[in-house]
Scaffold this motif. Structure first.
Motif, mmCIF file in Angstrom:
data_model
loop_
_atom_site.group_PDB
_atom_site.id
_atom_site.type_symbol
_atom_site.label_atom_id
_atom_site.label_comp_id
_atom_site.label_asym_id
_atom_site.label_seq_id
_atom_site.Cartn_x
_atom_site.Cartn_y
_atom_site.Cartn_z
ATOM 1 N N SER A 10 0.812 -1.212 0.000
ATOM 2 C CA SER A 10 0.000 0.000 0.000
ATOM 3 C C SER A 10 0.844 1.260 0.000
ATOM 4 O O SER A 10 1.856 1.354 0.695
ATOM 5 C CB SER A 10 -0.918 0.023 1.220
ATOM 6 O OG SER A 10 -1.649 1.244 1.281
ATOM 7 N N LEU A 12 1.681 5.030 1.119
ATOM 8 C CA LEU A 12 1.648 5.619 2.458
ATOM 9 C C LEU A 12 0.407 6.469 2.702
ATOM 10 O O LEU A 12 -0.061 6.583 3.828
ATOM 11 C CB LEU A 12 2.883 6.499 2.666
ATOM 12 C CG LEU A 12 4.218 5.803 2.916
ATOM 13 C CD1 LEU A 12 5.337 6.830 2.813
ATOM 14 C CD2 LEU A 12 4.243 5.129 4.267
ATOM 15 N N ARG A 15 -2.429 5.041 4.814
ATOM 16 C CA ARG A 15 -2.107 4.283 6.019
ATOM 17 C C ARG A 15 -3.036 4.619 7.186
ATOM 18 O O ARG A 15 -3.468 3.721 7.920
ATOM 19 C CB ARG A 15 -0.649 4.510 6.431
ATOM 20 C CG ARG A 15 -0.285 3.700 7.672
ATOM 21 C CD ARG A 15 1.190 3.606 7.918
ATOM 22 N NE ARG A 15 1.455 2.768 9.085
ATOM 23 C CZ ARG A 15 2.659 2.363 9.459
ATOM 24 N NH1 ARG A 15 3.721 2.701 8.760
ATOM 25 N NH2 ARG A 15 2.807 1.603 10.518
ATOM 26 N N VAL A 32 0.671 -5.916 5.827
ATOM 27 C CA VAL A 32 0.745 -4.727 4.982
ATOM 28 C C VAL A 32 2.171 -4.209 4.899
ATOM 29 O O VAL A 32 2.860 -4.087 5.917
ATOM 30 C CB VAL A 32 -0.164 -3.600 5.520
ATOM 31 C CG1 VAL A 32 -0.293 -2.499 4.470
ATOM 32 C CG2 VAL A 32 -1.539 -4.130 5.903
ATOM 33 N N SER A 33 2.608 -3.891 3.687
ATOM 34 C CA SER A 33 3.873 -3.199 3.462
ATOM 35 C C SER A 33 3.550 -1.819 2.924
ATOM 36 O O SER A 33 2.920 -1.690 1.867
ATOM 37 C CB SER A 33 4.742 -3.947 2.456
ATOM 38 O OG SER A 33 5.165 -5.189 2.960
ATOM 39 N N TYR A 34 3.950 -0.771 3.670
ATOM 40 C CA TYR A 34 3.698 0.613 3.260
ATOM 41 C C TYR A 34 4.958 1.225 2.678
ATOM 42 O O TYR A 34 6.022 1.185 3.298
ATOM 43 C CB TYR A 34 3.255 1.451 4.459
ATOM 44 C CG TYR A 34 1.910 1.080 5.033
ATOM 45 C CD1 TYR A 34 0.730 1.443 4.390
ATOM 46 C CD2 TYR A 34 1.819 0.368 6.232
ATOM 47 C CE1 TYR A 34 -0.502 1.108 4.924
ATOM 48 C CE2 TYR A 34 0.588 0.028 6.769
ATOM 49 C CZ TYR A 34 -0.571 0.408 6.108
ATOM 50 O OH TYR A 34 -1.790 0.075 6.637
ATOM 51 N N ASP A 35 4.816 1.810 1.498
ATOM 52 C CA ASP A 35 5.925 2.510 0.851
ATOM 53 C C ASP A 35 5.350 3.478 -0.171
ATOM 54 O O ASP A 35 4.185 3.329 -0.582
ATOM 55 C CB ASP A 35 6.855 1.515 0.129
ATOM 56 C CG ASP A 35 8.011 1.035 1.000
ATOM 57 O OD1 ASP A 35 8.609 1.893 1.693
ATOM 58 O OD2 ASP A 35 8.311 -0.166 0.990
ATOM 59 N N GLU A 166 -0.974 11.966 4.480
ATOM 60 C CA GLU A 166 0.278 11.509 5.088
ATOM 61 C C GLU A 166 0.716 12.455 6.197
ATOM 62 O O GLU A 166 1.230 12.013 7.230
ATOM 63 C CB GLU A 166 1.358 11.371 4.005
ATOM 64 C CG GLU A 166 1.046 10.270 3.010
ATOM 65 C CD GLU A 166 1.995 10.225 1.824
ATOM 66 O OE1 GLU A 166 2.093 9.161 1.209
ATOM 67 O OE2 GLU A 166 2.625 11.244 1.512
#
Length: 225
Positions: A10, A12, A15, A32-35, A166
């Motif tokens: 996903s 950022l 988030r 979940v991997s946030y970048d 963000e």
């Protein structure tokens, strides 16, 4: 037997909303991997295959051509604009016009932004267009990725530029407002299934495009798609 988690990559900017809504999804655990989208795209290009992807919509055609996502499953989620934040105790700068923005940026001790996110890429181009890139970058706090408002907490910067959603992820700061409309850039975010997706990944996609998730996106400051 322990159920393996669904893999979700996903951007950022969602988030805050996902942190609020994902605990209500009980069909399967979700990892979940946030970048930033650019980082997620690089990871997928190098071979990663998430079951569900949330990213800026413009990234999806290339990923579909790569055979990494199912283009028929793509759905628009939300839009996000770019804003400016300051430390909690600071006065809010005037951002009403482009000239006001220029004054705020050139008066700042240091402006924090990220080169890898869509907002940072736009901001880097914007300060070039405004003729202040050399002046701003001489003392900027440029982050490889992550939440730029965190640089306000430890004093590295006194202005932070990023997607409004963000900036809102760091509650200890104050959002001064969006960029003036003439220089604003809105990023549309979409969701799609990866080629490894199973039935539970489809359930997750349906959940994240359902009314509970839509309400969470709005609460996080995201605009309707």
């Amino acid at each position: 037997m322990t159920q393996p988690p669904l893999t979700l990559f996903s951007a950022l900017s969602v988030r805050t909303a996902l942190d609020a809504v994902l605990p209500a999804f009980t069909a399967a655990p979700v990892e979940v991997s946030y970048d930033p989208t650019t980082v997620l795209v690089n990871r997928i290009t190098e071979g990663a295959r998430p079951e569900v992807l949330i990213a800026i919509s413009g990234a999806f055609p290339a990923l579909a051509e790569l055979g990494a996502i199912d283009p028929a499953s793509q759905k628009a989620l939300a839009r996000s604009g770019i804003g400016v934040a300051v430390p909690a105790e600071a006065d809010l700068p005037n951002l009403s016009t482009v000239d006001d923005l220029r004054t705020a940026l050139t008066s700042a001790r240091s402006v924090a932004y990220s080169r890898t996110g869509a907002s940072g890429i736009h901001f880097a181009n914007l300060i070039e267009e405004l003729g202040i890139a050399e002046q701003v970058n001489a003392r900027a706090t440029v982050l490889p990725k992550g939440f730029t408002a965190e640089a306000l907490l430890d004093g590295r910067a006194d202005l932070a530029v990023q997607q409004l959603s963000e900036l809102a992820f760091v509650p200890q700061v104050r959002i001064a407002g969006p960029l003036p409309e003439e220089v604003q850039q809105y990023s549309e975010l979409s969701i799609a299934l990866g080629v490894t997706a199973g039935p539970q990944a489809r359930e997750l996609l349906d959940f994240l495009t359902g009314p509970e998730a839509v309400a969470a996106f709005a609460e996080a400051g995201l605009l309707p798609a």
